[in-house]
Scaffold this motif. Structure first.
Motif, PDB file in Angstrom:
ATOM      1  N   LYS A   1       0.861  -1.186   0.000  1.00 51.64           N
ATOM      2  CA  LYS A   1       0.000   0.000   0.000  1.00 51.64           C
ATOM      3  C   LYS A   1       0.898   1.237   0.000  1.00 51.64           C
ATOM      4  N   ILE A   2       0.699   2.100  -0.987  1.00 49.17           N
ATOM      5  CA  ILE A   2       1.560   3.263  -1.184  1.00 49.17           C
ATOM      6  C   ILE A   2       0.733   4.541  -1.154  1.00 49.17           C
ATOM      7  N   MET A   3       1.170   5.506  -0.356  1.00 54.91           N
ATOM      8  CA  MET A   3       0.558   6.830  -0.352  1.00 54.91           C
ATOM      9  C   MET A   3       1.575   7.827  -0.889  1.00 54.91           C
ATOM     10  N   THR A   4       1.161   8.574  -1.910  1.00 54.16           N
ATOM     11  CA  THR A   4       1.988   9.630  -2.496  1.00 54.16           C
ATOM     12  C   THR A   4       1.352  10.967  -2.182  1.00 54.16           C
ATOM     13  N   SER A   5       2.133  11.900  -1.644  1.00 51.77           N
ATOM     14  CA  SER A   5       1.562  13.182  -1.245  1.00 51.77           C
ATOM     15  C   SER A   5       2.519  14.333  -1.543  1.00 51.77           C
ATOM     16  N   ASN A   6       2.095  15.203  -2.444  1.00 54.00           N
ATOM     17  CA  ASN A   6       2.777  16.485  -2.637  1.00 54.00           C
ATOM     18  C   ASN A   6       2.195  17.434  -1.604  1.00 54.00           C
ATOM     19  N   VAL A   7       2.982  17.801  -0.623  1.00 55.08           N
ATOM     20  CA  VAL A   7       2.447  18.481   0.562  1.00 55.08           C
ATOM     21  C   VAL A   7       2.299  19.987   0.391  1.00 55.08           C
ATOM     22  N   LEU A   8       2.917  20.574  -0.655  1.00 54.79           N
ATOM     23  CA  LEU A   8       3.022  22.024  -0.853  1.00 54.79           C
ATOM     24  C   LEU A   8       3.881  22.595   0.277  1.00 54.79           C
ATOM     25  N   MET A   9       5.113  22.884  -0.023  1.00 51.16           N
ATOM     26  CA  MET A   9       6.114  23.217   0.995  1.00 51.16           C
ATOM     27  C   MET A   9       5.660  24.266   2.022  1.00 51.16           C
TER      28      MET A   9
ATOM     29  N   LEU B   1       6.466  14.803  -1.252  1.00 49.08           N
ATOM     30  CA  LEU B   1       7.120  15.682  -2.211  1.00 49.08           C
ATOM     31  C   LEU B   1       6.960  17.128  -1.772  1.00 49.08           C
ATOM     32  N   GLU B   2       7.912  17.961  -2.136  1.00 48.94           N
ATOM     33  CA  GLU B   2       7.996  19.364  -1.707  1.00 48.94           C
ATOM     34  C   GLU B   2       8.269  19.480  -0.207  1.00 48.94           C
ATOM     35  N   THR B   3       8.892  18.487   0.365  1.00 45.44           N
ATOM     36  CA  THR B   3       9.166  18.494   1.801  1.00 45.44           C
ATOM     37  C   THR B   3      10.558  19.061   2.079  1.00 45.44           C
TER      38      THR B   3
END
Length: 322
Positions: free
Chosen positions: A101-109, A132-134
């Motif tokens: 199970k994979i969660m992908t999250s672009n968090v917006l820095m 991403l954007e971390t």
């Protein structure tokens, strides 16, 4: 007044429909690959509006043009509707097979609503979390999940291209590479699912073509096709995920799938639009997951907003090929 309005809008729709056919990779041309759903809706409405034009010649011309434009746009997005044939079979729940199970999250820095992401992680317990954007702030704030994710790759950056990988499974042969552009990293590794199964994973976030970033799509396209060509030479179980800054139906993403041989579990199921979280009418699928033939799909879901401009994407795959 109606006739003039329909005529002007039809001319605009003609331009933005044919702009992506230009050989240019400039963002002004390539950006119109994204809103094909929106263009299809607008041209469909213009087709209906044409019926109220009194001039027979103008009615016929505008009706035919908008009907053709709408059909052309629908041709691109049709595979990402439930009406299309599914490319990836649904997992058989009666089979006892390993899953991931994979969660992908672009968090917006600049986003500071980190608790919303942590709550989603605690609720759904993904085996792998890709952020991403971390930057360093996000790295510090996500320390509370470390106890559940003993295997991690940290690559914080303050340029909107930081990346972090959290895994419950062991990671081997980890590489953080700048494949095409400086300070635009990607993570590549093997994930040890069990003693018999290792999965080659590529976590990507290339820069988009836009007036504020790359003037052309060339760097993004080169990165995606470079990975595709590498995968094409391998026969191992493979997963590619991340914010690719490209839509699922674009020529580049279609070429990526064709060259790599990877499958898209969204085909025949839906678009799962992850961007833009704040504007319902301006949404398209920028966050992706592709995988080799070794997997079937248990589930794929768009998660609730975490305050970012992207929704997280949660996918669960079952490994079926021994």
């Amino acid at each position: 007044m109606l006739e003039i309005s329909v005529l002007i809008l039809t001319c605009v729709m003609l331009f933005i429909t044919f702009a992506p056919l230009s050989p240019s990779n400039h963002w002004i041309s390539r950006v119109w690959e994204f809103p094909r759903v929106q263009i299809a809706v607008i041209t469909l409405l213009l087709t209906i509006a044409s019926a109220y034009i009194t001039s027979p010649i103008m009615f016929t011309t505008l009706f035919i043009i908008n009907a053709l434009l709408s059909s052309y746009q629908l041709m691109w997005i049709f595979p990402y509707t439930p009406l299309s044939r599914k490319q990836v079979p649904k997992s058989n729940k009666n089979q006892v097979r390993p899953t991931i199970k994979i969660m992908t999250s672009n968090v917006l820095m600049p986003n500071r609503q980190v608790t919303k992401l942590i709550d989603l992680v605690n609720q759904h317990q993904p085996d792998v979390l890709v952020t991403l954007e971390t930057d360093l702030w996000w790295e510090s704030e996500l320390a509370s999940i470390h106890k559940d994710y003993p295997y991690r790759v940290n690559h914080p950056l303050d340029n909107l291209y930081g990346m972090h990988l959290y895994s419950k499974y062991a990671l081997e042969e980890i590489q953080v590479l700048e494949l095409i552009e400086k300070d635009i990293p990607s993570i590549h590794c093997y994930l040890v699912l069990n003693e018999e199964v290792k999965i080659k994973c590529h976590f990507l976030h290339p820069a988009p073509p836009s007036p504020t970033e790359n003037e052309t799509s060339t760097p993004r396209d080169r990165e995606l096709l470079l990975i595709a060509k590498q995968i094409a030479t391998q026969t191992e179980a493979t997963i590619v995920t991340g914010d690719l800054n490209d839509v699922a139906w674009s020529p580049t993403t279609r070429a990526f799938r064709k060259i790599s041989g990877l499958k898209d579990p969204r085909i025949g199921r839906g678009m799962f639009n992850t961007f833009h979280a704040d504007y319902p009418f301006l949404r398209w699928p920028l966050d992706h997951i592709f995988h080799s033939k070794h997997f079937t799909l248990t589930k794929i879901e768009r998660m609730p907003s975490i305050g970012s401009d992207h929704f997280p994407l949660l996918s669960e795959l079952m490994y079926t090929t021994e």
